[in-house]
Design an enzyme around this catalytic site. Structure first.
Site, PDB file in Angstrom:
ATOM      1  N   SER A 129       0.859  -1.185   0.000  1.00  0.00           N
ATOM      2  CA  SER A 129       0.000   0.000   0.000  1.00  0.00           C
ATOM      3  C   SER A 129       0.891   1.229   0.000  1.00  0.00           C
ATOM      4  O   SER A 129       2.075   1.133   0.377  1.00  0.00           O
ATOM      5  CB  SER A 129      -0.853   0.020   1.279  1.00  0.00           C
ATOM      6  OG  SER A 129      -1.528   1.256   1.422  1.00  0.00           O
ATOM      7  N   TYR A 142      -2.079   0.519  10.905  1.00  0.00           N
ATOM      8  CA  TYR A 142      -2.068   0.007   9.526  1.00  0.00           C
ATOM      9  C   TYR A 142      -0.757   0.373   8.827  1.00  0.00           C
ATOM     10  O   TYR A 142      -0.136  -0.468   8.176  1.00  0.00           O
ATOM     11  CB  TYR A 142      -3.273   0.564   8.768  1.00  0.00           C
ATOM     12  CG  TYR A 142      -3.396   0.063   7.347  1.00  0.00           C
ATOM     13  CD1 TYR A 142      -3.494  -1.295   7.060  1.00  0.00           C
ATOM     14  CD2 TYR A 142      -3.426   0.958   6.268  1.00  0.00           C
ATOM     15  CE1 TYR A 142      -3.616  -1.756   5.747  1.00  0.00           C
ATOM     16  CE2 TYR A 142      -3.553   0.512   4.955  1.00  0.00           C
ATOM     17  CZ  TYR A 142      -3.641  -0.840   4.705  1.00  0.00           C
ATOM     18  OH  TYR A 142      -3.766  -1.300   3.403  1.00  0.00           O
TER      19      TYR A 142
HETATM   20  P1  NAP Z   1     -11.172  -6.287   0.921  1.00  0.00           P
HETATM   21  O1  NAP Z   1     -12.178  -6.152  -0.159  1.00  0.00           O
HETATM   22  O2  NAP Z   1     -11.592  -6.076   2.325  1.00  0.00           O
HETATM   23  O3  NAP Z   1     -10.437  -7.705   0.783  1.00  0.00           O
HETATM   24  C1  NAP Z   1      -9.572  -8.191   1.783  1.00  0.00           C
HETATM   25  C2  NAP Z   1      -9.331  -9.661   1.526  1.00  0.00           C
HETATM   26  O4  NAP Z   1      -8.383 -10.144   2.505  1.00  0.00           O
HETATM   27  C3  NAP Z   1     -10.590 -10.492   1.670  1.00  0.00           C
HETATM   28  O5  NAP Z   1     -10.634 -11.446   0.647  1.00  0.00           O
HETATM   29  C4  NAP Z   1     -10.424 -11.174   3.019  1.00  0.00           C
HETATM   30  O6  NAP Z   1     -11.038 -12.461   2.985  1.00  0.00           O
HETATM   31  C5  NAP Z   1      -8.898 -11.338   3.054  1.00  0.00           C
HETATM   32  N1  NAP Z   1      -8.404 -11.546   4.409  1.00  0.00           N
HETATM   33  C6  NAP Z   1      -8.425 -10.679   5.449  1.00  0.00           C
HETATM   34  N2  NAP Z   1      -7.919 -11.261   6.548  1.00  0.00           N
HETATM   35  C7  NAP Z   1      -7.576 -12.529   6.178  1.00  0.00           C
HETATM   36  C8  NAP Z   1      -7.014 -13.629   6.868  1.00  0.00           C
HETATM   37  N3  NAP Z   1      -6.733 -13.574   8.186  1.00  0.00           N
HETATM   38  N4  NAP Z   1      -6.778 -14.772   6.194  1.00  0.00           N
HETATM   39  C9  NAP Z   1      -7.085 -14.862   4.890  1.00  0.00           C
HETATM   40  N5  NAP Z   1      -7.625 -13.861   4.175  1.00  0.00           N
HETATM   41  C10 NAP Z   1      -7.870 -12.702   4.820  1.00  0.00           C
HETATM   42  O7  NAP Z   1      -9.978  -5.234   0.687  1.00  0.00           O
HETATM   43  P2  NAP Z   1      -8.971  -5.015  -0.553  1.00  0.00           P
HETATM   44  O8  NAP Z   1      -8.916  -3.563  -0.771  1.00  0.00           O
HETATM   45  O9  NAP Z   1      -9.271  -5.901  -1.695  1.00  0.00           O
HETATM   46  O10 NAP Z   1      -7.604  -5.429   0.157  1.00  0.00           O
HETATM   47  C11 NAP Z   1      -6.673  -6.332  -0.416  1.00  0.00           C
HETATM   48  C12 NAP Z   1      -5.268  -5.902  -0.042  1.00  0.00           C
HETATM   49  O11 NAP Z   1      -5.004  -4.624  -0.607  1.00  0.00           O
HETATM   50  C13 NAP Z   1      -5.025  -5.749   1.468  1.00  0.00           C
HETATM   51  O12 NAP Z   1      -3.747  -6.246   1.782  1.00  0.00           O
HETATM   52  C14 NAP Z   1      -5.078  -4.235   1.668  1.00  0.00           C
HETATM   53  O13 NAP Z   1      -4.325  -3.837   2.780  1.00  0.00           O
HETATM   54  C15 NAP Z   1      -4.468  -3.768   0.360  1.00  0.00           C
HETATM   55  N6  NAP Z   1      -4.761  -2.387  -0.014  1.00  0.00           N
HETATM   56  C16 NAP Z   1      -6.039  -1.932  -0.141  1.00  0.00           C
HETATM   57  C17 NAP Z   1      -6.265  -0.600  -0.482  1.00  0.00           C
HETATM   58  C18 NAP Z   1      -7.650  -0.025  -0.606  1.00  0.00           C
HETATM   59  O14 NAP Z   1      -7.794   1.218  -0.598  1.00  0.00           O
HETATM   60  N7  NAP Z   1      -8.692  -0.826  -0.748  1.00  0.00           N
HETATM   61  C19 NAP Z   1      -5.186   0.241  -0.731  1.00  0.00           C
HETATM   62  C20 NAP Z   1      -3.897  -0.255  -0.612  1.00  0.00           C
HETATM   63  C21 NAP Z   1      -3.683  -1.572  -0.270  1.00  0.00           C
HETATM   64  P3  NAP Z   1     -11.850 -13.157   4.192  1.00  0.00           P
HETATM   65  O15 NAP Z   1     -12.419 -12.057   5.044  1.00  0.00           O
HETATM   66  O16 NAP Z   1     -12.867 -13.965   3.452  1.00  0.00           O
HETATM   67  O17 NAP Z   1     -10.829 -13.989   4.889  1.00  0.00           O
END
Ligand code: NAP
Length: 246
Positions: A129, A142
């Site tokens: 991120s 975070y």
């Molecule tokens: P999201 O829609 O909330 O997806 C998060 C995913 O992580 C879900 O599939 C969730 O699946 C999984 N997860 C969370 N805890 C877990 C665990 N203990 N074991 C296995 N799976 C787990 O959010 P997203 O934006 O797609 O996030 C994906 C990645 O991108 C993350 O690392 C986040 O920090 C990063 N990111 C996001 C943003 C943003 O603005 N959205 C920006 C920069 C980076 P389950 O709950 O089904 O386990």
């Protein structure tokens, strides 16, 4: 057929990445805790769904033993919990952020490195991120976890130099997924306000970076990609236009 393992594939960037990789001809193994969602997506793209909790060492070992071979690991599982200032830090939320983002990346990578190595052409892509190199008020838990995750990625590139394993970091800014709903404890209105008056990235746009990095010739290592919406210059510098629907 080359095998890609995508963690956090039940939602957002991970689900979009699984779709994009399957479209590029990868056999995709999807991991997350919500298996019902994984199964639905796996049926759609012809992938394989498996329960995975990256905060649980036993779950990681079981998952990795069951996946067969692995050419590409996408460490994407993770997210944020809370927006408290350091003075009001909630230990359980910090623990969860370190466990899912940083420790989860360490566990998955450690467990799959032998398979990535023996594939002869391995690749680890990690969704970090902009929080991996920026800080903002209320974001310490975070940003600290994402800084740690970024340090793991950069260390891996040094430790694996000379081996047939590429190391890539994808660092997005604001992406509209379930990220903010999770971070804000299910408060949908507060989560919507995060993207108010601006146009955030969508998950497929980040997935395309991952797909592209993975599609490069074996000798080409895409070290890192920083991708933000046009409306965002830094984590807290966001152009908002009142009345605009994004
Ligand atoms: P999201 O829609 O909330 O997806 C998060 C995913 O992580 C879900 O599939 C969730 O699946 C999984 N997860 C969370 N805890 C877990 C665990 N203990 N074991 C296995 N799976 C787990 O959010 P997203 O934006 O797609 O996030 C994906 C990645 O991108 C993350 O690392 C986040 O920090 C990063 N990111 C996001 C943003 C943003 O603005 N959205 C920006 C920069 C980076 P389950 O709950 O089904 O386990």
């Amino acid at each position: 057929m080359r095998t890609a393992i995508v963690t956090g594939a039940s939602s957002g960037i991970g689900a979009a990445t699984a779709r994009a990789l399957a479209g590029d001809g990868w056999r995709v193994v999807l991991g997350a805790r919500r298996v019902d969602r994984l199964e639905e997506l796996a049926a759609e793209i012809g992938g394989e769904a498996r329960h995975l909790d990256v905060t649980d060492p036993e779950s990681v070992v079981e998952f990795c033993a069951a996946v067969g071979e692995c050419n590409l690991l996408v460490n994407n599982a993770g997210g944020a919990h809370g927006v408290e200032p350091v003075e009001a830090s909630v230990e359980d939320k910090w623990r969860l952020m370190f466990e899912s983002n940083a420790m989860g990346t360490m566990r998955m990578t450690k467990e799959l490195l032998p398979k990535l190595r023996s594939s002869g052409d391995g690749h680890v892509i990690t969704t970090t991120s902009i929080a991996g190199f920026e800080t903002y008020r209320g974001g310490a838990g975070y940003t600290a976890a994402k800084h740690a995750q970024r340090a793991i990625v950069q260390t891996l590139r040094l430790e694996l130099l000379g081996e047939p394993i590429r190391i890539t970091e994808i660092a997005p800014g604001l992406v509209e997924t379930e990220f903010s709903v999770v971070r804000l404890g299910g408060d949908e209105a507060a989560a919507d306000a995060v993207y108010r008056g601006m146009t955030p990235l969508r998950a497929p746009e980040v997935a395309e970076c991952i797909r592209w990095a993975a599609s490069q010739p074996s000798h080409v290592n895409i070290d890192e990609i920083v991708i933000r919406p046009r409306d965002q210059a830094r984590a807290t510098e966001v152009a908002r236009r009142e009345g605009r629907q994004s």
